[in-house]
Design a protein around this motif. Structure first.
Motif: not given
Lengths: 240, 240
Positions: B177, A116, A109, A112-113, B170, A167-170, B112-113, B117, B173, B105, B108-109
């Motif tokens: 989200f 990205s 994980t 992956i983050l 993942i 992006n603060p969540l990421i 991104i996820l 993939l 997550l 966000y 956006d998250t």
């Protein structure tokens, strides 16, 4: 069997009170750091019993939604991912049959983050980021040469790396999974990979790839960064 | 000021008991669904007071680490991301000044996820996935044509899409989200985007891109999928 039955009964009321206090916080536009009314006022406002309010406050403390400051009162908290992180660490290490595999997915994980964010990081990267990050890697290397851990420098590296992303969540997820890995590893008696040198070196490659704006090199460096952990975990899975 | 002081004092003890119960669960190799000893036994084993154990159990219930089954006892729970999701929904909608930006966000998250993939999804995608997903999109469209929401179908689509990916974290997550967005939206009185048609259509494009193994088309379809939400949120941010 009396006690569990009681706990289950009070829990329903507590959950109602949790919901009502959350609604109160929203309706009154309270924000992080704002003080909540006293228990007595909350009881009156929300029509809940004092014990329900008290238990609800405890539940909200557990969830890091409010905090009780000794002698001052109850305040809206920062609502960090702290409870999640603690729960995830516990879940990761709980079951001996799956804990090593769980660690594999934690590392996966993180990878992956990181992958990205390549394109965005290339865009926002500056020379002063480069210097700050290389200084941290130098310190990692010094610690490692002395046989010391370099946890603080590693966390600072990954936080600094992401500090300009939007992006603060990421950023939070990244830091959360860093912590889950870092806290779970010793609980599973996992040592550092023997080839941790490769990970340290990969930090430099990440920095230089971003500095040159080379997306492919960034990707390769991120994979190299996690490769020693992947190999170590794969080795442990083979043993079982 | 008496009550908060008391809460703060008991909290320290509770946290010790929480740590000790977690350690007990690990040391005794208890797993999800296993029963914990009674309060009395836990008090003796851990050397904690009965009230500390009781409060610790409540905290662990709040964190979904244990669950109390009415009349049966206390069991190790599934340790879902449920507490995180509830906390994140609350945090997202809390502050009127930032809630719309927070939603940006969250979307956006998710994007991104999903984007991360693509390569894996292309590898594992099958014809039966394609059919199941297209059936779900058809149902979404039918609901939308009748002016009805299609939340269940949308969640099923995104879960089915990821069902063959290997990393369960993942998947969790992604679903978390999805839920944060879906639960926060009505709390902020956000309607569906006017051009939600584009999102529905993008679901088909995601399926067909994966079916053809076309990574670029997958990427474009994912961006199209979120574009109506991005535009709607950007419009709300402009208004403020």
């Amino acid at each position: 069997m009396e006690a569990p039955r009681k706990a289950a009964r009070s829990r329903t009321t507590t959950q109602d009170a949790v919901r009502d206090i959350k609604k109160y916080i929203r309706d009154n536009h309270l924000r992080t750091g704002d003080i909540l009314p006293s228990e007595t006022v909350l009881c009156e406002e929300l029509g809940c019993s004092r014990s329900a309010i008290r238990e609800a406050i405890r539940a909200l403390v557990t969830l890091d939604i409010v905090e009780v400051r000794h002698g001052y009162g109850t305040f809206v908290s920062s609502m960090s991912l702290e409870p999640l992180i603690n729960g995830m660490v516990f879940r990761t290490v709980l079951d001996n049959d799956t804990s090593v595999e769980n660690m594999f997915y934690v590392v996966d994980t993180r990878e992956i983050l990181d992958l990205s964010l390549g394109a965005e990081l290339i865009e926002v990267f500056t020379d002063s980021d480069r210097q700050a990050l290389l200084d941290l890697v130098e310190k990692m290397r010094e610690h490692n040469d002395r046989g010391e851990p370099f946890v603080a420098e590693d966390q600072a590296f990954h936080r600094t790396l992401l500090s300009r992303t939007k992006n603060p969540l990421i950023r939070e997820l990244n830091d959360a999974f860093w912590r889950i890995q870092t806290e779970a590893q010793p609980l599973l008696n996992m040592a550092m990979p023997a080839d941790i040198d490769q990970t340290i070196k990969a930090h430099i490659d990440i920095v230089e790839a971003l500095s040159k704006g080379d997306a492919e090199a960034y990707r390769a460096a991120v994979l190299n960064h996690y490769a020693p952990f992947r190999r170590m975990i794969a080795g442990m899975l083979d043993e079982n």
